[in-house]
Scaffold this motif. Structure first.
Motif, PDB file in Angstrom:
ATOM      1  N   MET A   1     -37.863   0.284  51.991  1.00  0.00           N
ATOM      2  CA  MET A   1     -36.777   1.088  51.450  1.00  0.00           C
ATOM      3  C   MET A   1     -36.929   1.184  49.941  1.00  0.00           C
ATOM      4  N   LYS A   2     -36.686   2.366  49.434  1.00  0.00           N
ATOM      5  CA  LYS A   2     -36.771   2.597  48.002  1.00  0.00           C
ATOM      6  C   LYS A   2     -35.573   1.957  47.299  1.00  0.00           C
ATOM      7  N   LYS A   3     -35.843   1.305  46.188  1.00  0.00           N
ATOM      8  CA  LYS A   3     -34.770   0.656  45.429  1.00  0.00           C
ATOM      9  C   LYS A   3     -33.935   1.708  44.713  1.00  0.00           C
ATOM     10  N   GLY A   4     -32.658   1.434  44.585  1.00  0.00           N
ATOM     11  CA  GLY A   4     -31.740   2.359  43.929  1.00  0.00           C
ATOM     12  C   GLY A   4     -31.913   2.370  42.419  1.00  0.00           C
ATOM     13  N   LYS A   5     -30.985   3.027  41.764  1.00  0.00           N
ATOM     14  CA  LYS A   5     -31.054   3.213  40.314  1.00  0.00           C
ATOM     15  C   LYS A   5     -29.669   2.976  39.720  1.00  0.00           C
ATOM     16  N   LEU A   6     -29.649   2.392  38.547  1.00  0.00           N
ATOM     17  CA  LEU A   6     -28.411   2.200  37.801  1.00  0.00           C
ATOM     18  C   LEU A   6     -28.343   3.272  36.721  1.00  0.00           C
ATOM     19  N   ILE A   7     -27.242   4.021  36.703  1.00  0.00           N
ATOM     20  CA  ILE A   7     -27.047   5.114  35.749  1.00  0.00           C
ATOM     21  C   ILE A   7     -25.767   4.840  34.970  1.00  0.00           C
ATOM     22  N   VAL A   8     -25.904   4.705  33.666  1.00  0.00           N
ATOM     23  CA  VAL A   8     -24.775   4.401  32.790  1.00  0.00           C
ATOM     24  C   VAL A   8     -24.317   5.688  32.109  1.00  0.00           C
ATOM     25  N   VAL A   9     -23.010   5.946  32.191  1.00  0.00           N
ATOM     26  CA  VAL A   9     -22.416   7.101  31.520  1.00  0.00           C
ATOM     27  C   VAL A   9     -21.383   6.563  30.535  1.00  0.00           C
ATOM     28  N   THR A  10     -21.558   6.907  29.259  1.00  0.00           N
ATOM     29  CA  THR A  10     -20.598   6.468  28.260  1.00  0.00           C
ATOM     30  C   THR A  10     -20.367   7.575  27.239  1.00  0.00           C
ATOM     31  N   GLY A  11     -19.403   7.362  26.406  1.00  0.00           N
ATOM     32  CA  GLY A  11     -19.017   8.303  25.367  1.00  0.00           C
ATOM     33  C   GLY A  11     -17.605   7.975  24.941  1.00  0.00           C
ATOM     34  N   PRO A  12     -17.131   8.625  23.902  1.00  0.00           N
ATOM     35  CA  PRO A  12     -15.791   8.295  23.400  1.00  0.00           C
ATOM     36  C   PRO A  12     -14.687   8.690  24.370  1.00  0.00           C
ATOM     37  N   SER A  13     -13.559   8.046  24.219  1.00  0.00           N
ATOM     38  CA  SER A  13     -12.373   8.360  24.998  1.00  0.00           C
ATOM     39  C   SER A  13     -12.000   9.826  24.778  1.00  0.00           C
ATOM     40  N   GLY A  14     -11.731  10.539  25.862  1.00  0.00           N
ATOM     41  CA  GLY A  14     -11.329  11.937  25.761  1.00  0.00           C
ATOM     42  C   GLY A  14     -12.473  12.928  25.840  1.00  0.00           C
ATOM     43  N   VAL A  15     -13.709  12.442  25.936  1.00  0.00           N
ATOM     44  CA  VAL A  15     -14.870  13.336  25.947  1.00  0.00           C
ATOM     45  C   VAL A  15     -15.069  14.007  27.313  1.00  0.00           C
ATOM     46  N   GLY A  16     -14.445  13.456  28.348  1.00  0.00           N
ATOM     47  CA  GLY A  16     -14.574  14.048  29.679  1.00  0.00           C
ATOM     48  C   GLY A  16     -15.499  13.293  30.612  1.00  0.00           C
ATOM     49  N   LYS A  17     -15.758  12.022  30.312  1.00  0.00           N
ATOM     50  CA  LYS A  17     -16.633  11.217  31.175  1.00  0.00           C
ATOM     51  C   LYS A  17     -16.116  11.192  32.610  1.00  0.00           C
ATOM     52  N   GLY A  18     -14.836  10.908  32.749  1.00  0.00           N
ATOM     53  CA  GLY A  18     -14.255  10.793  34.086  1.00  0.00           C
ATOM     54  C   GLY A  18     -14.358  12.086  34.874  1.00  0.00           C
ATOM     55  N   THR A  19     -14.072  13.193  34.235  1.00  0.00           N
ATOM     56  CA  THR A  19     -14.161  14.490  34.906  1.00  0.00           C
ATOM     57  C   THR A  19     -15.596  14.780  35.321  1.00  0.00           C
ATOM     58  N   ILE A 144      -3.947   7.617  19.335  1.00  0.00           N
ATOM     59  CA  ILE A 144      -4.920   8.712  19.204  1.00  0.00           C
ATOM     60  C   ILE A 144      -5.761   8.510  17.943  1.00  0.00           C
ATOM     61  N   ALA A 145      -5.114   8.140  16.844  1.00  0.00           N
ATOM     62  CA  ALA A 145      -5.839   7.901  15.592  1.00  0.00           C
ATOM     63  C   ALA A 145      -6.855   6.767  15.768  1.00  0.00           C
ATOM     64  N   LEU A 146      -6.457   5.708  16.467  1.00  0.00           N
ATOM     65  CA  LEU A 146      -7.378   4.598  16.727  1.00  0.00           C
ATOM     66  C   LEU A 146      -8.549   5.052  17.602  1.00  0.00           C
ATOM     67  N   ARG A 147      -8.262   5.853  18.626  1.00  0.00           N
ATOM     68  CA  ARG A 147      -9.330   6.361  19.504  1.00  0.00           C
ATOM     69  C   ARG A 147     -10.304   7.249  18.723  1.00  0.00           C
ATOM     70  N   LEU A 148      -9.783   8.056  17.807  1.00  0.00           N
ATOM     71  CA  LEU A 148     -10.649   8.923  17.006  1.00  0.00           C
ATOM     72  C   LEU A 148     -11.519   8.117  16.049  1.00  0.00           C
ATOM     73  N   ASP A 149     -10.945   7.076  15.444  1.00  0.00           N
ATOM     74  CA  ASP A 149     -11.745   6.192  14.575  1.00  0.00           C
ATOM     75  C   ASP A 149     -12.867   5.536  15.371  1.00  0.00           C
ATOM     76  N   ARG A 150     -12.510   5.048  16.547  1.00  0.00           N
ATOM     77  CA  ARG A 150     -13.504   4.408  17.410  1.00  0.00           C
ATOM     78  C   ARG A 150     -14.558   5.432  17.854  1.00  0.00           C
ATOM     79  N   ALA A 151     -14.130   6.658  18.133  1.00  0.00           N
ATOM     80  CA  ALA A 151     -15.063   7.707  18.564  1.00  0.00           C
ATOM     81  C   ALA A 151     -16.130   7.962  17.515  1.00  0.00           C
ATOM     82  N   THR A 152     -15.739   7.948  16.253  1.00  0.00           N
ATOM     83  CA  THR A 152     -16.704   8.163  15.172  1.00  0.00           C
ATOM     84  C   THR A 152     -17.793   7.090  15.216  1.00  0.00           C
ATOM     85  N   GLU A 153     -17.387   5.842  15.421  1.00  0.00           N
ATOM     86  CA  GLU A 153     -18.351   4.738  15.532  1.00  0.00           C
ATOM     87  C   GLU A 153     -19.222   4.891  16.774  1.00  0.00           C
TER      88      GLU A 153
END
Length: 186
Positions: A1-19, A144-153
């Motif tokens: 059997m072929k081994k699976g794969k781990l796929i990481v999706v990240t980005g800032p809050s509000g970018v649409g990762k969940g969607t 929101i201001a905290l999320r935007l500051d974190r998003a820049t980083e």
């Protein structure tokens, strides 16, 4: 059997990762979404074991001590992490596992699973990211201001990832992610 794969999706809050991740799961039923553990309280409509595993802080700390998490981080005063066993079981069965996680956790995955494919989702602009966060109507102006500051980083770290995808148009972003996944992970 072929081994699976781990796929990481990240980005800032509000970018649409969940969607994006939900859309990928709808289009590709063979993908498996890892369910994270968290110490935060469930939001309205969230189901334990489906959206998150809701645990107490002492339980989470026990999971850390027992090396039961692939990665973990503290965000907005709560702990979040990926339980190791379900992910490893899916990969061993040949499935592709999606992790939708924060930057700190993604960096831990890079260190522990260098073979993982890592995608960073970018907003088209900071003003668009701010608009999306405000339209959620779930956070205070201070949060929101905290999320935007974190998003820049976080955005400054995008080059650490294998691929960057701009989420300007949902369909275009999905096609770009699919091209990366299915060209890169045959």
């Amino acid at each position: 059997m072929k081994k699976g794969k781990l796929i990481v999706v990240t980005g800032p809050s509000g970018v649409g990762k969940g969607t994006l991740v939900r859309s990928l799961l709808e289009r590709h039923r063979d993908l498996y979404l890892s369910v994270s553990a968290t110490t935060r309280a469930p939001r309205r409509g969230e189901i334990d074991g489906k959206h998150y595993y809701f645990v107490s802080r002492p339980q989470f700390q026990e999971m850390i001590a027992a090396n039961e998490l692939l990665e973990w981080a503290e965000f907005a005063g709560n702990l979040y992490g990926t339980p190791r066993r379900p992910v490893e079981a899916q990969i061993d069965q040949g499935r592709w596992v999606l992790l939708e996680i924060e930057l700190v956790g993604a960096r831990q995955i890079r260190a522990n699973f260098p073979e993982a494919l890592r995608l960073f989702i970018l907003p088209p602009s900071m003003s668009e990211l701010e608009r999306r966060l405000r339209n959620r109507s779930s956070d205070s102006a201070t949060a929101i201001a905290l999320r935007l500051d974190r998003a820049t980083e976080e955005i400054a770290a995008a080059s650490e990832f294998d691929f960057q995808v701009i989420n300007d148009d949902l369909e275009t972003a999905l096609k770009n992610i699919e091209a990366v996944l299915f060209a890169r992970c045959p």
